[in-house]
Enzyme design. Structure first.
Site, PDB file in Angstrom:
ATOM      1  CB  CYS A  48      -0.945   0.021   1.208  1.00 28.28           C
ATOM      2  SG  CYS A  48      -2.053   1.454   1.134  1.00 28.28           S
ATOM      3  CB  CYS A  50      -2.374   5.122   1.428  1.00 22.24           C
ATOM      4  SG  CYS A  50      -2.579   4.554   3.118  1.00 22.24           S
ATOM      5  CB  CYS A  53      -0.430   1.755   5.440  1.00 23.57           C
ATOM      6  SG  CYS A  53      -2.153   1.341   5.135  1.00 23.57           S
TER       7      CYS A  53
HETATM    8  N1  LIG Z   1      -3.999   9.288  -1.154  1.00 20.67           N
HETATM    9  C1  LIG Z   1      -4.385   8.998   0.220  1.00 20.67           C
HETATM   10  C2  LIG Z   1      -5.081   7.648   0.264  1.00 20.67           C
HETATM   11  C3  LIG Z   1      -5.392   7.170   1.653  1.00 20.67           C
HETATM   12  C4  LIG Z   1      -6.337   5.983   1.627  1.00 20.67           C
HETATM   13  O1  LIG Z   1      -7.500   6.152   1.189  1.00 20.67           O
HETATM   14  N2  LIG Z   1      -5.867   4.791   2.087  1.00 20.67           N
HETATM   15  C5  LIG Z   1      -6.718   3.619   1.960  1.00 20.67           C
HETATM   16  C6  LIG Z   1      -5.878   2.359   1.947  1.00 20.67           C
HETATM   17  S1  LIG Z   1      -5.186   1.793   3.436  1.00 20.67           S
HETATM   18  C7  LIG Z   1      -4.866   0.101   3.161  1.00 20.67           C
HETATM   19  O2  LIG Z   1      -5.239  -0.415   1.994  1.00 20.67           O
HETATM   20  C8  LIG Z   1      -7.768   3.569   3.028  1.00 20.67           C
HETATM   21  O3  LIG Z   1      -8.648   2.741   2.970  1.00 20.67           O
HETATM   22  N3  LIG Z   1      -7.712   4.430   3.988  1.00 20.67           N
HETATM   23  C9  LIG Z   1      -8.670   4.525   5.059  1.00 20.67           C
HETATM   24  C10 LIG Z   1      -7.937   5.035   6.291  1.00 20.67           C
HETATM   25  O4  LIG Z   1      -6.736   5.185   6.201  1.00 20.67           O
HETATM   26  O5  LIG Z   1      -8.543   5.203   7.343  1.00 20.67           O
HETATM   27  C11 LIG Z   1      -3.132   8.990   1.105  1.00 20.67           C
HETATM   28  O6  LIG Z   1      -2.066   8.611   0.624  1.00 20.67           O
HETATM   29  O7  LIG Z   1      -3.251   9.379   2.281  1.00 20.67           O
HETATM   30 ZN   LIG Z   2      -2.681   2.229   3.122  1.00 21.19          ZN
END
Ligand SMILES: N[C@@H](CCC(=O)N[C@@H](CSCO)C(=O)NCC(=O)O)C(=O)O
Ligand SMILES: [Zn+2]
Ligand SMILES: [Zn+2]
Length: 191
Positions: A48, A50, A53
């Site tokens: 991931c 993002c 994480c």
């Molecule tokens: N561009 C953003 C995306 C963040 C995002 O939406 N993350 C997803 C994936 S986490 C694991 O697959 C998500 O579901 N987030 C919900 C949360 O984090 O609570 C960025 O990079 O921040």
């Molecule tokens: Zn993530």
């Protein structure tokens, strides 16, 4: 040197074992580690990109999978856990001393409610499901990766056999959309 995608991916992927049924995760403190016991292998394990994480130092991506929440038990030093962002969909429980995320839980009405997000690299055991795909790849740009690096990043994933997506895999996106359709009372035509 090319940046690391993730230590579990850079040198090629080691397949997990279909008979593996769980193990323990530990935070990275030198003592009094937070311990989480999982009574299940992970599913939908993925890289991931993002920003939310947890990633090991130097890695561009996290590797994160899900287990049923009733298969997850905090078995030592639970008092060291805090929720990183209470407003996020995924409430990531991290160790206050070393910063590692032990598990992420969804409390609100959501297609992934009932699943906890975990990082199998925090376990010494072998057999965890290997990463299945890379998600949120374009999100690494938001954290400082240059857009002109993206072809190289996607090529590296493809070289180890992982498909790349800028949100989640088709299976997970279908799950999210099915949940949304059900909420809005859609009845699917029988094809
Ligand atoms: N561009 C953003 C995306 C963040 C995002 O939406 N993350 C997803 C994936 S986490 C694991 O697959 C998500 O579901 N987030 C919900 C949360 O984090 O609570 C960025 O990079 O921040
Ligand atoms: Zn993530
Ligand atoms: Zn710790």
């Amino acid at each position: 040197m090319a940046p690391s995608l993730h230590p579990l991916i850079d040198k090629g992927i080691t397949p997990g074992s279909s008979s593996f049924s769980g193990g323990k995760l530990h935070c990275r403190c030198a003592s009094d580690q937070v311990e989480v016991t999982l009574k299940s292998n992970v599913a939908h394990n993925h890289a991931c990109g993002c920003s939310k994480c947890w990633k090991p130092k130097g890695a561009l991506f996290s590797v994160v999978g899900v287990v049923p929440r009733d298969a997850l038990f905090v078995t030592a030093n639970a008092s060291k856990l805090f929720i990183v962002d209470k407003d996020a969909t995924i409430q990531r429980n991290a160790c206050k001393d070393c910063g590692v995320h032990l598990f992420g839980r969804i409390e609100k009405d959501h297609p992934f409610n009932g699943l906890d997000f975990v990082h199998v690299e925090l376990s010494e055991e072998k057999g965890w499901q290997e990463p299945q795909f890379a998600g949120f790849v374009s999100s690494i740009i938001e954290q400082g990766s240059h857009p002109n690096q993206m072809d190289a990043v996607r090529d590296k994933f493809k070289a180890v056999g992982l498909q790349t997506y800028d949100v989640l895999s088709p299976a997970l996106m279908d799950l999210i959309s099915s949940f949304t359709a059900q909420k809005s009372g859609i009845r699917f035509a029988n094809l």
